[in-house]
Design an enzyme around this catalytic site. Structure first.
Site, short mmCIF file in Angstrom:
data_model
loop_
_atom_site.label_atom_id
_atom_site.label_comp_id
_atom_site.label_asym_id
_atom_site.label_seq_id
_atom_site.Cartn_x
_atom_site.Cartn_y
_atom_site.Cartn_z
N HIS A 478 -93.72 41.49 95.69
CA HIS A 478 -92.82 40.47 96.22
C HIS A 478 -92.03 41.01 97.42
O HIS A 478 -92.01 40.41 98.50
CB HIS A 478 -91.85 40.01 95.12
CG HIS A 478 -90.86 38.98 95.55
ND1 HIS A 478 -90.99 37.64 95.25
CD2 HIS A 478 -89.71 39.08 96.27
CE1 HIS A 478 -89.97 36.96 95.78
NE2 HIS A 478 -89.18 37.82 96.40
N GLU A 479 -91.38 42.15 97.22
CA GLU A 479 -90.57 42.71 98.31
C GLU A 479 -91.44 43.12 99.49
O GLU A 479 -91.03 43.01 100.65
CB GLU A 479 -89.73 43.90 97.81
CG GLU A 479 -88.72 43.54 96.72
CD GLU A 479 -87.85 42.33 97.05
OE1 GLU A 479 -87.58 42.07 98.24
OE2 GLU A 479 -87.43 41.63 96.11
N HIS A 482 -92.03 40.21 101.75
CA HIS A 482 -90.93 40.04 102.71
C HIS A 482 -91.09 41.04 103.86
O HIS A 482 -90.90 40.70 105.03
CB HIS A 482 -89.58 40.29 102.03
CG HIS A 482 -89.08 39.18 101.18
ND1 HIS A 482 -88.99 37.88 101.62
CD2 HIS A 482 -88.61 39.18 99.90
CE1 HIS A 482 -88.49 37.12 100.65
NE2 HIS A 482 -88.25 37.89 99.60
N HIS A 485 -93.66 40.02 106.39
CA HIS A 485 -93.14 38.92 107.22
C HIS A 485 -92.34 39.52 108.39
O HIS A 485 -92.43 39.04 109.53
CB HIS A 485 -92.24 38.03 106.36
CG HIS A 485 -92.12 36.62 106.85
ND1 HIS A 485 -91.37 35.67 106.20
CD2 HIS A 485 -92.64 35.98 107.92
CE1 HIS A 485 -91.44 34.52 106.85
NE2 HIS A 485 -92.20 34.68 107.89
#
Length: 695
Positions: A478-479, A482, A485
């Site tokens: 998940h991290e 980010h 991105h």
């Protein structure tokens, strides 16, 4: 390097932050110097003699403020990961100066007029789409910063921002202090029946570090949660549960860390800010820069999801209660029994335990597997790199494409005292193009990736790699989503590169999207290696994990809906002057959507840092909102997998996701990016299917 930066590492922007050299005493001189530079730049660009063009005023302003952002970013990061009394004190002393400058900038009418003139001028049409977006965002943000308010109200707005910054920081500090302060010493191993061996070893090591016999448990997640999940002794589970849900509250035992009044004051100030800006409530202010249009739209979305999830949640709970009564002898299921009974039911139903799975996820195999996924999907290479760091456990990496550096990241995986709980990504530096040169003029982005997993253990003098639960693996992915991105952006304008300028309710799209690969057989084969034998995850165990994937997903969905509705109602139709308290509002939301009522002493809101100390005020719904986008985006990879015999790691679809979502960052509306990738509007079907709640 200038002599100033030699003396003060926070003023050295020639490369990476010099974490080995930064000390608390550097903070104030650096902040003061950078603020002086920023104000001088503002003075120059707001002059009537400065033309209202991009090169004359937007870029020089960005040059000055970027250095301030980077230096303060390094200070804020250190404050979150190696909190010390000295660092905290200087952080709190300097934060008001930053807020004051930010408010000054946001209310500067001369600059506001310059942006309006740029938008109205003939040069606007020639700007790139990214630059047009920056101008439009700036005009919106000036209005939201009170630029159009009368002078007296501007002053009050500034006071509100300063007070909010102080209160939200204090909220966060209270949670951290209450977490760090708590210690439960268990004297004998017999009291720890049911706990996994590695959890007991970690508790033993923690006690030894304090020079004490027995086993020490704290309120750091890797320490307390296994007690709730595995400890056979019900009283021990209750003790730990109670300590965790009352921390930083009036029931926590330390009045100086009670967040009750901070919550009320924060809400009061947000109400006043909204009224000053001409909005009915803070929720409306929050949504101006988001995809969702009104609080009513968000509430309807969450209530619809609650309605869909409720039958599944009721079934989950009925099964759990029956199992706890018949198999565990627990006649009345209490909140401190839920994780324990759920784990036992999962083990019985699917014939495996979290502990068994954990043995297959040592940290080196997991990170190598994560990097393999990213490298395959997006055509990049990830390599170890060198940098000065704030703790020996931190690792540093570089991402290359075709042999060219495109981004770097710090990876700080383990929980420790003085480190804020949870997991997050933050930016150390954003991408931008400097001057008129080619790729050499590109400033590459750098990210901080921070988690709080159990640290590696030492057994008989030998270090063993950390073992991750599958949930922790998902958190890491998940991290990293980010981080991608931020780091894989191809936008050269700082204010809309990577996650900058992305609507808050779309910012979770890449992170939640990447989580899905943690469930794919062709991925897990390459990221698992048994701690003792090195064998990859067996197919039979994988099949059980997938069968259990949506175990209690109804309950989990309702829990997220409960938090999101509480947050939205708190900022939409609740007023601090009302007779009802914040607790009563939360109780009302629970009566409406939850199927499990926590005990009366539960003070969840007192450590709900997302909305009282993070950026999620009237925005917690973003997780579920973005999950509709991420599940739908991932279904494109599933479709490609079905067409190619099962492999979801499609370089073709990965390349398209990179081009249409990751690379464009905030340079266009998130919905446009989604539609460019998927070829249509988003649908909720994939989310319901992934959650096992499809009709």
């Amino acid at each position: 390097m200038s002599s100033t930066s030699e003396l003060n590492p926070l003023l050295d922007f020639s490369g990476l932050p010099r974490f080995d050299a930064i000390r608390p005493e550097h903070v104030t001189p650096a902040v003061d110097a950078l603020l002086a530079q920023c104000r001088a730049a503002v003075e120059q660009v707001q002059s009537p003699d400065t033309p209202a063009t991009w090169d004359s005023f937007v870029e020089p302003l960005e040059d000055a403020t970027e250095h301030l952002h980077r230096a303060w970013g390094a200070v804020g990061h250190l404050n979150a990961v190696v909190d010390t009394p000295e660092l905290r004190a200087t952080y709190n002393d300097n934060q008001p100066k930053l807020i004051e400058f930010s408010t000054e900038l946001g209310q500067n009418l001369a600059l506001f007029d310059k942006y309006k003139a740029l938008k109205a001028g003939s040069g606007y049409a020639a700007l790139s789409a990214a630059r047009k977006k920056i101008v439009d965002n700036a005009l919106r943000d000036f209005r939201l910063s009170g630029a159009e308010l009368p002078e007296a109200q501007k002053q009050r707005y500034a006071e509100i921002q300063d007070a909010l910054a102080t209160l939200t920081t204090k909220f966060s500090e209270n949670v951290l202090d209450a977490t760090n302060d708590y210690a439960l010493l268990v004297e004998t191993e017999a009291e720890l029946a049911g706990l996994p061996e590695d959890v007991k070893l970690a508790a033993r090591a923690a006690a030894e570090k304090d020079g004490k016999p027995g086993y020490k448990f704290t309120l750091h997640f890797p320490s307390f949660y296994p007690v709730l999940q595995f400890a056979d002794q019900r009283k021990l589970r209750e003790t730990v549960y109670r300590a965790n849900v009352t921390k930083a509250s009036e029931l926590g035992g330390k009045p100086e860390w009670d967040n009750t009044q901070n919550i009320v004051e924060i809400l009061k100030l947000r109400e006043e800010e909204a009224a000053l800006l001409g909005y009915r409530n803070y929720a409306e202010v929050s949504l101006v820069a988001k995809m969702a249009e009104t609080p009513a739209q968000v509430i309807a979305f969450m209530e619809d999801l609650a309605q869909r999830a409720r039958p599944f949640a009721q079934q989950d709970l009925a099964e759990l209660r029956a199992f706890a009564k018949d198999s565990l002898g627990i006649a009345e299921l209490e909140s401190w029994d839920i994780a324990y009974a759920s784990e036992k039911l999962r083990e019985q139903r699917y014939a495996f335990s979290e502990q068994e799975v954990k043995q297959y996820f040592p940290e080196p195999a997991v990170t190598a597997g994560l990097f393999r996924v990213v490298q395959t999907l997006f055509g990049v290479q990830i390599k170890r790199d060198t940098a000065t760091v704030w703790h020996p456990d931190v690792k540093f990496y570089r991402i290359e494409q075709g042999g060219r550096l495109i981004g770097q990241f710090y990876l700080d995986l383990y929980a420790r005292n003085g480190k804020r709980g949870g997991a997050w990504m933050d930016d150390a530096r954003g991408r931008r193009k400097r001057g008129k040169g080619g790729h050499d003029a590109i400033q590459t982005p750098i990210a901080y990736l921070t988690c709080n997993f159990t640290e590696p253990s030492v057994v008989d003098g030998k270090a063993k790699p950390a073992l991750f639960t599958h949930d922790e693996v998902i958190t890491l992915f998940h991290e990293f989503g980010h981080g991608l991105h931020h780091m894989l952006t191809q936008v050269d304008e700082l204010a809309v590169a990577g996650i900058a300028g992305v609507e808050w309710d779309a910012v979770e799209l890449p992170s939640q999207f990447l989580e899905n690969f943690c469930w794919e057989w062709d991925v897990l084969q390459h990221m698992t290696a048994h701690a003792d034998t090195g064998a990859p995850l067996p197919r039979a165990l994988y099949d059980k994990m997938v069968a259990a994937k949506n175990f209690q997903s109804g309950l989990q969905t309702l829990r997220q809906v409960e938090f999101a509705l509480f947050d939205m109602h708190l900022h939409d139709d609740y007023r601090t002057g009302d007779e009802a308290s914040v607790q009563q509002l939360l109780d009302g939301v629970r009566r409406q959507v939850a199927v499990i009522a926590p005990p009366e002493f539960n003070r969840f809101q007192h450590s709900f840092s997302h909305i009282f100390a993070g950026g999620y005020a009237a925005g917690y719904y973003s997780y579920k909102w973005a999950e509709v986008l991420s599940a739908d985006a991932y279904s494109a990879f599933e479709e490609a997998g079905q067409a190619s015999g099962g492999n979801t790691l499609s370089t073709e679809i990965g390349g398209k996701f990179l081009r249409e979502v990751l690379a464009v960052g905030g340079s266009r509306p998130a919905l446009e990016s989604f539609k460019a990738f998927r070829g249509r509007e988003p649908k909720i079907d994939a989310l319901l299917r992934h959650s096992g709640m499809a009709s």
